[in-house]
Design an enzyme around this catalytic site. Structure first.
Site: not given
Ligand code: BES
Ligand code: ZN
Ligand code: MN
Length: 502
Positions: A262, A267, A274, A285, A344, A346, A348
């Site tokens: 990834k 992000d 966020k 990220d 968010d 993104e 996947r």
């Molecule tokens: N890059 C984030 C995941 C992340 C969060 C990595 C905190 C490191 C620290 C990812 O893109 C994300 O935002 N995931 C969401 C998924 C949800 C919307 C299903 C998350 O973890 O909240």
């Molecule tokens: Zn992310």
């Molecule tokens: Mn995200």
């Protein structure tokens, strides 16, 4: 930092270094130490140090004593390794890291090392080089006052019989340490500097004439390939999406091992933005991409006899008037439609198209690494990455590589029932299943883009890519997680390619 070996006739007592480092397992007397005869030269000085309890050999303890001319070294230092029974490669790497972090602040320019003997010479030497390089890394490329260290030489003492093994171990450890530090440097780069195009440039710079080739696809090519999922994430940004493809040709023929990382260079969450508080950390990220690039760099040096295809989907996730909206439906390269519930989620989306492309290019065994879910911190804390995949034999292979690398993986299930959580009312799948089992639904989403006949393992490294605490053996910040596991996997693959079943 340079690593050299010194074997008989030169004895540790004759090493002309500032500090001679002697290993000490916790609560073990001098008589049991591999350096017991040295203490005779020191008139029993170290025995008295232990008797007086000045150090007991707890992990990372470093106790100095002056040699007053009785050895060639100016000082000796007892390095605590903790309990002998618990000592292994990872404690060995950490001990080496802690050692160099302490020595470099104490005026040492050169150190001699006596190996502890519990590990095979090759393994011990590898841990020394790798651990020391990891320990010396600081995420300080943007600081005006960079720590100047004069510590530059490590001499490893060994027997003539160990020489070839120690040499090989030091070489491999250097490659692994440098590759991980390369990944850490990339992860530390802020989003304004390490844009998707800059990430592609750094990948291009890894290309070698013969072994490693790099190709980058831009937005037009991605559109022509039908990568609607990846492009939907990039839409909100001024920066064009890049798909970075690296091919490692360590063998003329044979199946491709596939790495996917990834590469979200920043992000924000997009329209599902966020909270501000911790958003700055989202420059990490692209840690999955960094691990893949670090591994490719290491492979081009170690040259194992295998073929590896790496695919990195790189873009930014930004909000703007052109950004994807929650509720949008996009079509992925595989042909499946995706309802974007949360912009968010993104990672996947970009991985779906990258996984499809890697399979299209002929990789039948895949490993993807991604900072995919904050939820993995809830599940496992900051102690392990999650692994999910199929078939089990392939997951086992990846777990074995991680074990060898000293990187913790813990498997989570891909039970069919979880698929219900990402069923869309209007499309083939939706990109978020809400709060429950986020790490699992993230992986279940990816599984929809992996063909039945493909072996696949997904590593959610979100809890491990960045360490907010500084450790005795490692500075705070990017960790380089995943690099060593991928290299170990490729090396094992070269020795023993998998059967059709995985
Ligand atoms: N890059 C984030 C995941 C992340 C969060 C990595 C905190 C490191 C620290 C990812 O893109 C994300 O935002 N995931 C969401 C998924 C949800 C919307 C299903 C998350 O973890 O909240
Ligand atoms: Zn992310
Ligand atoms: Mn995200």
């Amino acid at each position: 930092m340079t690593f050299e070996l010194r074997s008989a006739p030169q004895a540790p007592a004759d090493l002309d270094v500032d500090t001679l480092v002697l290993p000490l397992f916790e609560d073990e007397p001098v008589a049991q130490q591999p350096w017991a005869d040295l203490d005779t030269r020191l008139d029993g000085l170290l025995g008295r140090v232990l008797e007086w309890g000045e150090t007991r050999g707890k992990a990372f303890d470093l106790h100095f004593a002056h040699t007053s001319g009785r050895l060639a070294a100016r000082r000796v230092a007892l390095l605590g390794l903790g309990k002998r029974a618990e000592f292994d490669s990872e404690p060995g790497r950490r001990a080496a890291g802690a050692l160099v972090r302490k020595l470099r602040n104490g005026g040492t320019r050169s150190a001699g090392l006596v190996l502890p003997g519990k590990l095979a010479a090759r393994q011990a030497a590898q841990c020394v080089a790798e651990g020391a390089l990891l320990g010396l890394f600081d995420a300080d490329q943007y600081r005006g006052t960079r720590e100047e260290t004069r510590f530059e030489r490590v001499l490893v003492a060994c027997t003539p019989e160990q020489q070839a093994e120690v040499e090989a171990g030091l070489a491999q450890g250097c490659v692994l340490g440098e590759a991980a530090n390369f990944a850490r440097l990339l992860v530390n780069e802020p989003g304004n500097i390490l844009t998707p195009r800059q990430l592609a440039d750094r990948a291009r710079a890894l290309a070698t004439d013969d072994l490693l080739t790099v190709e980058v696809l831009g937005p037009q090519e991605l559109a022509a390939l039908g990568m609607g999922a990846l492009l939907s994430v990039a839409r909100g940004s001024e920066e064009p999406a890049q798909l970075i493809v690296l091919r490692y040709h360590g063998a003329e023929s044979g199946p491709y091992l596939g790495f996917v990382g990834k590469g979200i260079t920043f992000d924000t969450g997009g329209i599902s933005i966020k909270p501000a508080e911790r958003m700055h950390l989202m420059k990490d990220d692209m840690s999955g991409a960094a691990a893949v690039l670090g591994a490719c760099k290491a492979l081009s040096k170690l040259r194992p006899a295998c073929r590896v295809l790496s695919v990195i989907p790189a873009c930014e996730n930004m909000p703007s008037g052109r950004a994807a909206r929650p509720g949008d439906v996009v079509r992925a390269m595989s042909g499946k439609t995706i309802e974007i519930i949360n912009t968010d989620a993104e990672g996947r989306l970009v991985l779906a198209d990258a996984l499809t492309y890697a399979q299209r290019l002929g990789a039948a065994h895949l490993v993807d690494l991604a900072t995919l879910t904050g939820g993995v911190v809830v599940t496992l804390g900051n102690e392990a990455s999650a692994v999910l995949g199929r078939p089990q034999s392939w997951v086992e292979r990846v777990k074995q590589a991680a074990e060898e690398a000293g990187e913790r993986l813990w498997q989570l299930p891909l039970w069919r029932e979880y698929r219900e959580l990402i069923k869309s009312d209007i499309a083939d799948i939706k990109n978020s299943g809400g709060r429950p089992a986020q790490t699992i639904t993230g992986a279940m989403f990816l599984a929809d883009f992996v063909e039945e006949k493909t072996a696949w393992a997904h590593l959610d490294i979100a809890a491990m890519a960045w360490d907010e605490k500084s450790r005795p053996y490692r500075a705070a910040g990017p960790t380089g997680v995943g690099v060593h596991t991928l290299v170990a996997l490729a090396q094992r693959w070269a020795e023993e390619p998998p059967t059709a079943a995985g």
